[in-house]
Design a protein around this motif. Structure first.
Motif, PDB file in Angstrom:
ATOM      1  N   GLU A  28       0.815  -1.212   0.000  1.00 41.64           N
ATOM      2  CA  GLU A  28       0.000   0.000   0.000  1.00 41.64           C
ATOM      3  C   GLU A  28       0.850   1.264   0.000  1.00 41.64           C
ATOM      4  O   GLU A  28       0.523   2.252  -0.658  1.00 41.64           O
ATOM      5  CB  GLU A  28      -0.928   0.014   1.218  1.00 41.64           C
ATOM      6  CG  GLU A  28      -1.831   1.253   1.272  1.00 41.64           C
ATOM      7  CD  GLU A  28      -2.668   1.288   2.538  1.00 41.64           C
ATOM      8  OE1 GLU A  28      -3.248   2.357   2.796  1.00 41.64           O
ATOM      9  OE2 GLU A  28      -2.721   0.278   3.254  1.00 41.64           O
ATOM     10  N   THR A  31       2.061   1.902  -3.565  1.00 38.35           N
ATOM     11  CA  THR A  31       0.960   2.322  -4.430  1.00 38.35           C
ATOM     12  C   THR A  31       0.518   3.740  -4.105  1.00 38.35           C
ATOM     13  O   THR A  31       0.286   4.552  -5.000  1.00 38.35           O
ATOM     14  CB  THR A  31      -0.231   1.366  -4.271  1.00 38.35           C
ATOM     15  OG1 THR A  31       0.183   0.029  -4.609  1.00 38.35           O
ATOM     16  CG2 THR A  31      -1.379   1.770  -5.184  1.00 38.35           C
ATOM     17  N   ARG A  35       0.528   7.145  -6.484  1.00 39.60           N
ATOM     18  CA  ARG A  35      -0.668   7.953  -6.756  1.00 39.60           C
ATOM     19  C   ARG A  35      -0.418   9.428  -6.459  1.00 39.60           C
ATOM     20  O   ARG A  35      -0.842  10.309  -7.207  1.00 39.60           O
ATOM     21  CB  ARG A  35      -1.837   7.437  -5.922  1.00 39.60           C
ATOM     22  CG  ARG A  35      -2.376   6.091  -6.402  1.00 39.60           C
ATOM     23  CD  ARG A  35      -3.429   5.554  -5.457  1.00 39.60           C
ATOM     24  NE  ARG A  35      -3.979   4.284  -5.934  1.00 39.60           N
ATOM     25  CZ  ARG A  35      -4.764   3.503  -5.210  1.00 39.60           C
ATOM     26  NH1 ARG A  35      -5.105   3.864  -3.969  1.00 39.60           N
ATOM     27  NH2 ARG A  35      -5.218   2.376  -5.711  1.00 39.60           N
ATOM     28  N   TRP A  60       7.616   3.993 -11.932  1.00 42.40           N
ATOM     29  CA  TRP A  60       6.708   2.995 -11.357  1.00 42.40           C
ATOM     30  C   TRP A  60       6.912   1.631 -12.024  1.00 42.40           C
ATOM     31  O   TRP A  60       6.988   0.597 -11.343  1.00 42.40           O
ATOM     32  CB  TRP A  60       5.273   3.488 -11.543  1.00 42.40           C
ATOM     33  CG  TRP A  60       4.182   2.493 -11.299  1.00 42.40           C
ATOM     34  CD1 TRP A  60       3.379   1.916 -12.219  1.00 42.40           C
ATOM     35  CD2 TRP A  60       3.768   1.972 -10.028  1.00 42.40           C
ATOM     36  NE1 TRP A  60       2.489   1.069 -11.628  1.00 42.40           N
ATOM     37  CE2 TRP A  60       2.696   1.082 -10.284  1.00 42.40           C
ATOM     38  CE3 TRP A  60       4.190   2.152  -8.728  1.00 42.40           C
ATOM     39  CZ2 TRP A  60       2.053   0.391  -9.267  1.00 42.40           C
ATOM     40  CZ3 TRP A  60       3.536   1.460  -7.713  1.00 42.40           C
ATOM     41  CH2 TRP A  60       2.487   0.597  -7.978  1.00 42.40           C
ATOM     42  N   GLN A  64       8.362  -1.879 -10.328  1.00 43.82           N
ATOM     43  CA  GLN A  64       7.587  -3.116 -10.414  1.00 43.82           C
ATOM     44  C   GLN A  64       8.427  -4.249 -10.992  1.00 43.82           C
ATOM     45  O   GLN A  64       8.356  -5.390 -10.521  1.00 43.82           O
ATOM     46  CB  GLN A  64       6.342  -2.893 -11.266  1.00 43.82           C
ATOM     47  CG  GLN A  64       5.233  -2.113 -10.562  1.00 43.82           C
ATOM     48  CD  GLN A  64       3.994  -2.042 -11.416  1.00 43.82           C
ATOM     49  OE1 GLN A  64       4.048  -1.761 -12.616  1.00 43.82           O
ATOM     50  NE2 GLN A  64       2.853  -2.288 -10.813  1.00 43.82           N
TER      51      GLN A  64
END
Length: 241
Positions: A28, A31, A35, A60, A64
């Motif tokens: 979280e 993420t 954002r 990003w 990943q």
């Protein structure tokens, strides 16, 4: 050498910096950081641009790709992830007490001033078995402020006439009113107020406050702004003196 699939991001370290992170985070917290960063990078946002928007997306994707192999090698029964410690920009500025739920317990913990997204707060003996916990920190936007890395961002409504004619602008910041001069015909979309970002901490420098000027008919005119400042300075007590 720059990776062909990410021509705008030189390294994983740069990718974390573009997301306003000081180091690796997961779940979280990662993420949420993306954002916040992608919202601030939009061309129509304060300090945003198409290039920064593309860089943020590339960062990003690179993170990943770097973390995906770790997921494949994870143990069959990994320990539960530590809860995210979400704080407001004002908490990050001044420190103080915040609440965090750990398991079935609601703890009130004290955070130092200057925490950034991606850092960890150490809680000694806070685990159910008495173990030390390291909670990942997430600075979430609140009270008209957002945080990216060391810096804070806000918007300020400005009279279109003041933007067109120039003059003295007073910005109400978290540190009190600050003044800036606008030059007719040369209005920046964003002002930088030095030293009003997150405080220096560890190896991180003092941040700045970036203010987006937002034309608004509801904003005080130059004459109304002058009257407000006059009233603030010349209170009845001062006039009586």
């Amino acid at each position: 050498m720059r990776a062909r699939s990410h021509p705008e991001v030189a390294s994983t370290r740069e990718a974390y910096a573009l997301l306003g992170l000081t180091g690796p985070v997961e779940g979280e917290a990662l993420t949420a950081a993306f954002r916040i960063a992608i919202k601030a990078a939009r061309p129509e946002a304060a300090g945003g641009s198409e290039a920064r928007f593309r860089q943020t997306i590339a960062a990003w994707r690179l993170i990943q790709r770097q973390t995906a192999p770790l997921a494949l090698a994870a143990p069959a029964a990994p320990p539960p992830a530590a809860p995210v410690l979400a704080i407001s920009p004002l908490d990050a500025l001044n420190g103080g007490a915040v609440e965090v739920r750990i398991g079935g317990r609601l703890l009130r913990v004290r955070v130092p001033a200057g925490l950034r997204t991606g850092e960890h707060l150490r809680l000694k003996a806070a685990g159910e078995d008495g173990a030390t916990l390291y909670l990942p920190v997430l600075v979430r936007g609140a009270h008209g402020l957002s945080a990216v890395g060391d810096d804070l961002y806000m918007t300020c409504p400005v009279s279109p006439r003041l933007l067109a004619d120039g003059g003295r602008l007073e910005v109400e910041t978290h540190a009190g009113p600050r003044s800036a001069w606008l030059v007719a015909g040369h209005q920046p979309l964003r002002l930088r107020l030095k030293g009003l970002g997150l405080p220096a901490r560890g190896g991180r420098p003092q941040g700045h406050l970036f203010v987006t000027l937002e034309p608004s008919e509801a904003a005080p005119s130059p004459a109304e702004d002058l009257l407000v400042r006059f009233t603030r300075v010349w209170t009845p007590d001062r006039l009586a003196a």
